[in-house]
Design a protein around this motif. Structure first.
Motif, PDB file in Angstrom:
ATOM      1  N   LEU A 221       0.865  -1.174   0.000  1.00 16.22           N
ATOM      2  CA  LEU A 221       0.000   0.000   0.000  1.00 16.22           C
ATOM      3  C   LEU A 221       0.902   1.225   0.000  1.00 16.22           C
ATOM      4  O   LEU A 221       2.075   1.128   0.387  1.00 16.22           O
ATOM      5  CB  LEU A 221      -0.887   0.009   1.247  1.00 16.22           C
ATOM      6  CG  LEU A 221      -1.917  -1.121   1.356  1.00 16.22           C
ATOM      7  CD1 LEU A 221      -2.589  -1.098   2.714  1.00 16.22           C
ATOM      8  CD2 LEU A 221      -2.958  -1.025   0.247  1.00 16.22           C
ATOM      9  N   PHE A 224       0.665   2.635   4.856  1.00 19.79           N
ATOM     10  CA  PHE A 224       0.497   1.396   5.615  1.00 19.79           C
ATOM     11  C   PHE A 224       0.713   1.685   7.099  1.00 19.79           C
ATOM     12  O   PHE A 224       1.257   2.733   7.465  1.00 19.79           O
ATOM     13  CB  PHE A 224       1.477   0.312   5.119  1.00 19.79           C
ATOM     14  CG  PHE A 224       2.924   0.606   5.405  1.00 19.79           C
ATOM     15  CD1 PHE A 224       3.622   1.510   4.626  1.00 19.79           C
ATOM     16  CD2 PHE A 224       3.583  -0.003   6.468  1.00 19.79           C
ATOM     17  CE1 PHE A 224       4.964   1.805   4.894  1.00 19.79           C
ATOM     18  CE2 PHE A 224       4.923   0.279   6.744  1.00 19.79           C
ATOM     19  CZ  PHE A 224       5.610   1.187   5.948  1.00 19.79           C
ATOM     20  N   ASP A 228       6.516  -0.066  15.216  1.00 15.10           N
ATOM     21  CA  ASP A 228       7.964   0.082  15.283  1.00 15.10           C
ATOM     22  C   ASP A 228       8.431   0.041  16.723  1.00 15.10           C
ATOM     23  O   ASP A 228       7.783   0.626  17.593  1.00 15.10           O
ATOM     24  CB  ASP A 228       8.377   1.443  14.709  1.00 15.10           C
ATOM     25  CG  ASP A 228       8.507   1.387  13.198  1.00 15.10           C
ATOM     26  OD1 ASP A 228       7.492   1.607  12.523  1.00 15.10           O
ATOM     27  OD2 ASP A 228       9.625   1.099  12.720  1.00 15.10           O
ATOM     28  N   TYR A 330      21.859   2.295   8.284  1.00 14.89           N
ATOM     29  CA  TYR A 330      21.913   2.324   9.752  1.00 14.89           C
ATOM     30  C   TYR A 330      22.159   0.958  10.374  1.00 14.89           C
ATOM     31  O   TYR A 330      22.252   0.827  11.591  1.00 14.89           O
ATOM     32  CB  TYR A 330      20.621   2.942  10.322  1.00 14.89           C
ATOM     33  CG  TYR A 330      19.334   2.422   9.693  1.00 14.89           C
ATOM     34  CD1 TYR A 330      18.805   1.199  10.079  1.00 14.89           C
ATOM     35  CD2 TYR A 330      18.657   3.167   8.723  1.00 14.89           C
ATOM     36  CE1 TYR A 330      17.628   0.725   9.505  1.00 14.89           C
ATOM     37  CE2 TYR A 330      17.480   2.702   8.154  1.00 14.89           C
ATOM     38  CZ  TYR A 330      16.971   1.481   8.536  1.00 14.89           C
ATOM     39  OH  TYR A 330      15.819   1.007   7.964  1.00 14.89           O
ATOM     40  N   GLU A 352       7.010 -11.054   3.721  1.00 14.53           N
ATOM     41  CA  GLU A 352       7.837 -10.363   4.719  1.00 14.53           C
ATOM     42  C   GLU A 352       6.926  -9.545   5.621  1.00 14.53           C
ATOM     43  O   GLU A 352       6.185  -8.688   5.165  1.00 14.53           O
ATOM     44  CB  GLU A 352       8.828  -9.432   4.010  1.00 14.53           C
ATOM     45  CG  GLU A 352       9.688  -8.650   4.975  1.00 14.53           C
ATOM     46  CD  GLU A 352      10.304  -7.404   4.335  1.00 14.53           C
ATOM     47  OE1 GLU A 352      10.858  -7.501   3.230  1.00 14.53           O
ATOM     48  OE2 GLU A 352      10.192  -6.333   4.959  1.00 14.53           O
ATOM     49  N   SER A 355      11.088  -6.177   9.340  1.00 12.51           N
ATOM     50  CA  SER A 355      12.547  -6.254   9.264  1.00 12.51           C
ATOM     51  C   SER A 355      13.147  -5.383  10.348  1.00 12.51           C
ATOM     52  O   SER A 355      12.510  -4.445  10.842  1.00 12.51           O
ATOM     53  CB  SER A 355      13.073  -5.885   7.881  1.00 12.51           C
ATOM     54  OG  SER A 355      12.676  -4.604   7.538  1.00 12.51           O
ATOM     55  N   GLY A 356      14.359  -5.729  10.714  1.00 14.07           N
ATOM     56  CA  GLY A 356      15.002  -4.990  11.792  1.00 14.07           C
ATOM     57  C   GLY A 356      16.424  -5.428  11.984  1.00 14.07           C
ATOM     58  O   GLY A 356      16.970  -6.196  11.181  1.00 14.07           O
TER      59      GLY A 356
HETATM   60  P1  AMO Z   1      10.876  -2.051   5.957  1.00 13.31           P
HETATM   61  O1  AMO Z   1      11.016  -1.080   4.836  1.00 13.31           O
HETATM   62  O2  AMO Z   1      11.284  -3.468   5.685  1.00 13.31           O
HETATM   63  O3  AMO Z   1      11.775  -1.620   7.204  1.00 13.31           O
HETATM   64  O4  AMO Z   1       9.407  -2.019   6.504  1.00 13.31           O
HETATM   65  C1  AMO Z   1       9.026  -2.759   7.645  1.00 13.31           C
HETATM   66  C2  AMO Z   1       7.742  -3.535   7.382  1.00 13.31           C
HETATM   67  O5  AMO Z   1       6.699  -2.651   7.006  1.00 13.31           O
HETATM   68  C3  AMO Z   1       5.834  -3.273   6.094  1.00 13.31           C
HETATM   69  N1  AMO Z   1       5.782  -2.505   4.840  1.00 13.31           N
HETATM   70  C4  AMO Z   1       4.693  -2.378   4.058  1.00 13.31           C
HETATM   71  N2  AMO Z   1       3.443  -2.849   4.186  1.00 13.31           N
HETATM   72  C5  AMO Z   1       2.542  -2.544   3.238  1.00 13.31           C
HETATM   73  N3  AMO Z   1       2.822  -1.765   2.159  1.00 13.31           N
HETATM   74  C6  AMO Z   1       4.064  -1.255   1.986  1.00 13.31           C
HETATM   75  N4  AMO Z   1       4.334  -0.496   0.939  1.00 13.31           N
HETATM   76  C7  AMO Z   1       5.061  -1.557   2.968  1.00 13.31           C
HETATM   77  N5  AMO Z   1       6.371  -1.227   3.119  1.00 13.31           N
HETATM   78  C8  AMO Z   1       6.780  -1.815   4.254  1.00 13.31           C
HETATM   79  C9  AMO Z   1       6.379  -4.660   5.832  1.00 13.31           C
HETATM   80  C10 AMO Z   1       7.829  -4.520   6.213  1.00 13.31           C
HETATM   81  O6  AMO Z   1       8.400  -5.737   6.630  1.00 13.31           O
HETATM   82  N6  AMO Z   1      12.913   1.132   9.279  1.00 13.31           N
HETATM   83  C11 AMO Z   1      12.823  -0.265   8.884  1.00 13.31           C
HETATM   84  C12 AMO Z   1      12.431  -1.145  10.030  1.00 13.31           C
HETATM   85  C13 AMO Z   1      13.491  -1.239  11.109  1.00 13.31           C
HETATM   86  O7  AMO Z   1      14.632  -1.642  10.794  1.00 13.31           O
HETATM   87  O8  AMO Z   1      13.179  -0.925  12.276  1.00 13.31           O
HETATM   88  C14 AMO Z   1      11.807  -0.374   7.764  1.00 13.31           C
HETATM   89  O9  AMO Z   1      11.054   0.514   7.454  1.00 13.31           O
HETATM   90  O10 AMO Z   1       5.704  -5.576   6.651  1.00 13.31           O
END
Ligand code: AMO
Length: 429
Positions: A221, A224, A228, A330, A352, A355-356
């Motif tokens: 999306l 979203f 965190d 980071y 997925e 992530s972290g």
């Molecule tokens: P990342 O970009 O992997 O990591 O995002 C973390 C989680 O957010 C969800 N997500 C989404 N869900 C729906 N639509 C999207 N476009 C979308 N983008 C991401 C996913 C994804 O695994 N700052 C790092 C996190 C961290 O390291 O703390 C981050 O943003 O489930």
């Protein structure tokens, strides 16, 4: 006009026989049977049968459209109806709001509407018990997440969504005019949550974030909801344990507290087995190699690779120790293995969810990584100065709540579990 109700329908039962009650809600059905009219009334907690008696009452409801809003004063009595444990004999019916037909969708769900029509009439779609059940479950999931993290000593915070420079690098940023300046919508709270460990140690945020991705998939999306966390004095394996607990607690809480919702959705929510399997990136490459997919260290895992891995590792599992070059600026390298990172993704099959990882807390290392990734350290100076003020070592993760809800409800398309989803095509309602 008095709007008070004495009861939600869900709080009524046959033992209240003879008691006068005032209920209110939406007319789901109306049936005339001889001298009586039966009205099925629904509020957010349940459905009740109202027997409308008396000339005036019957005249009032005669031309009433379904989904109109009424307030009924009446008495609880025994019923012969098979579907109801009791009924309410009406004394007074007040029509508070009339529904105008034809309605854009059948909110009872007897006639199936496609998802676009349902999303175009989302408020009405919530009268469909399947849709309502999804959002009641989402509420419970949020309650559980807040409870678990609070009990673990995390403090809930709110970081800005209008920001002056990118938090996750330059790609997929929405930009907007901010008076005479350029601003962006936050892609994540990454930089803020890291800074906050300096004063609050363990923080969490549950909020909308924005990604200008032209993805037409069931999991992406443009807006979203992300859960965190960031915590000092924790390494990546420690925050993985926190994530595992947050996720399993959600399943346990929903399993116990959303019995009716599971029934309506035709699903059984079960607390997943722990500990979640941990698969290293190197191991994943080897496994894919055995399946005839040849990858070398440093190659990213594409959708088709994750689908193959998802067949081999069903349910929840962590993919850990990714190459540094695939991770954001980071992320911290592994001790003694600088080409690998202290990072993880939480997968559910191919999907997925999170992530972290452990973060760099040496600002010079971060500057070097920014340059390596083609980013300009001077744009991050506001962030980097905090690293000279006693920045503790820290780790964290971001969990996609919409994706978690899609796993929990066993519904593939995240649009179903978001009230008003935003994707490249959908900006209204
Ligand atoms: P990342 O970009 O992997 O990591 O995002 C973390 C989680 O957010 C969800 N997500 C989404 N869900 C729906 N639509 C999207 N476009 C979308 N983008 C991401 C996913 C994804 O695994 N700052 C790092 C996190 C961290 O390291 O703390 C981050 O943003 O489930």
């Amino acid at each position: 006009m008095d709007l008070k109700r004495t009861h939600y329908i869900g709080n009524l039962n046959a033992s209240l026989k003879g008691q006068k009650v005032i209920v209110g809600g939406w007319v789901e059905d109306l049936r005339e049977l001889g001298k009586l009219t039966f009205l099925t009334l629904r509020d957010v907690t349940g459905v009740a049968q109202i027997v409308v008696v008396g000339e005036e009452g019957i005249k009032q409801v005669k031309d009433l459209n379904r989904q109109s809003v009424v307030r009924v004063t009446g008495t609880v009595q025994e019923t012969k109806a098979r579907d109801f444990p009791f009924e309410i004999k009406s004394e007074k019916i007040e029509i508070l709001s009339r529904a105008v037909h034809p309605l854009p969708i059948d909110p009872i769900g007897r006639l199936e509407s496609n998802i676009d029509n349902r999303l175009n009439a989302r408020a009405l779609d919530l009268r469909n018990q399947k849709t309502a059940s999804i959002f009641k479950m989402r509420h419970h999931a949020l309650q559980s997440i807040r409870k678990t993290l609070t009990e673990l000593g995390f403090i809930e915070v709110n970081t800005p969504k209008i920001i002056g420079s990118a938090s996750e690098g330059g790609a997929n940023l929405f930009s907007l005019k901010y008076f005479d300046k350029q601003a962006y919508l936050a892609q994540s709270p990454q930089l803020y949550k890291e800074q906050l460990t300096l004063g609050l140690e363990r923080v969490f945020e549950i909020s909308s974030f924005y990604r200008a991705e032209k993805s037409h998939t069931v999991r992406h999306l443009t807006e979203f909801t992300s859960v965190d966390i960031e915590a000092d004095f924790m390494d990546y394996l420690d925050v993985m344990e926190v994530l595992e607990k947050v996720v399993t607690d959600v399943f346990e809480h929903v399993e116990k507290n959303c019995i009716q919702e599971q029934k309506v959705l035709g699903i059984e929510v079960k607390k997943p087995k722990t500990p979640f399997e941990r698969v290293t990136y190197a191991q994943a490459i080897k496994e894919l190699g055995r399946e005839g997919i040849s990858l070398t260290e440093g190659d990213d895992l594409q959708d088709s690779h994750l689908r193959k891995l998802g067949e081999m590792h069903q349910g929840f599992y962590f993919l850990i120790d990714w190459p540094m070059k695939l991770k954001p600026f980071y992320i911290h390298e592994k001790d003694g293995e600088p080409s690998l990172s202290k990072s993880f993704d939480l997968q559910y099959g191919y999907l997925e969810l999170s992530s972290g990882g452990r973060r760099l807390h040496d600002p010079n290392k971060i500057r070097a990584r920014l340059v390596e990734q083609g980013l300009n350290p001077s744009q991050f100076e506001d962030h980097l100065k905090a690293f000279d003020w006693g920045m503790p070592p820290h780790s964290g993760w971001g969990l996609g709540l919409d994706r978690l809800m899609s796993v929990l409800t066993k519904i593939d398309n995240v649009r179903e579990v978001v009230l008003y989803p935003r994707d490249p095509e959908r900006l209204f309602p």
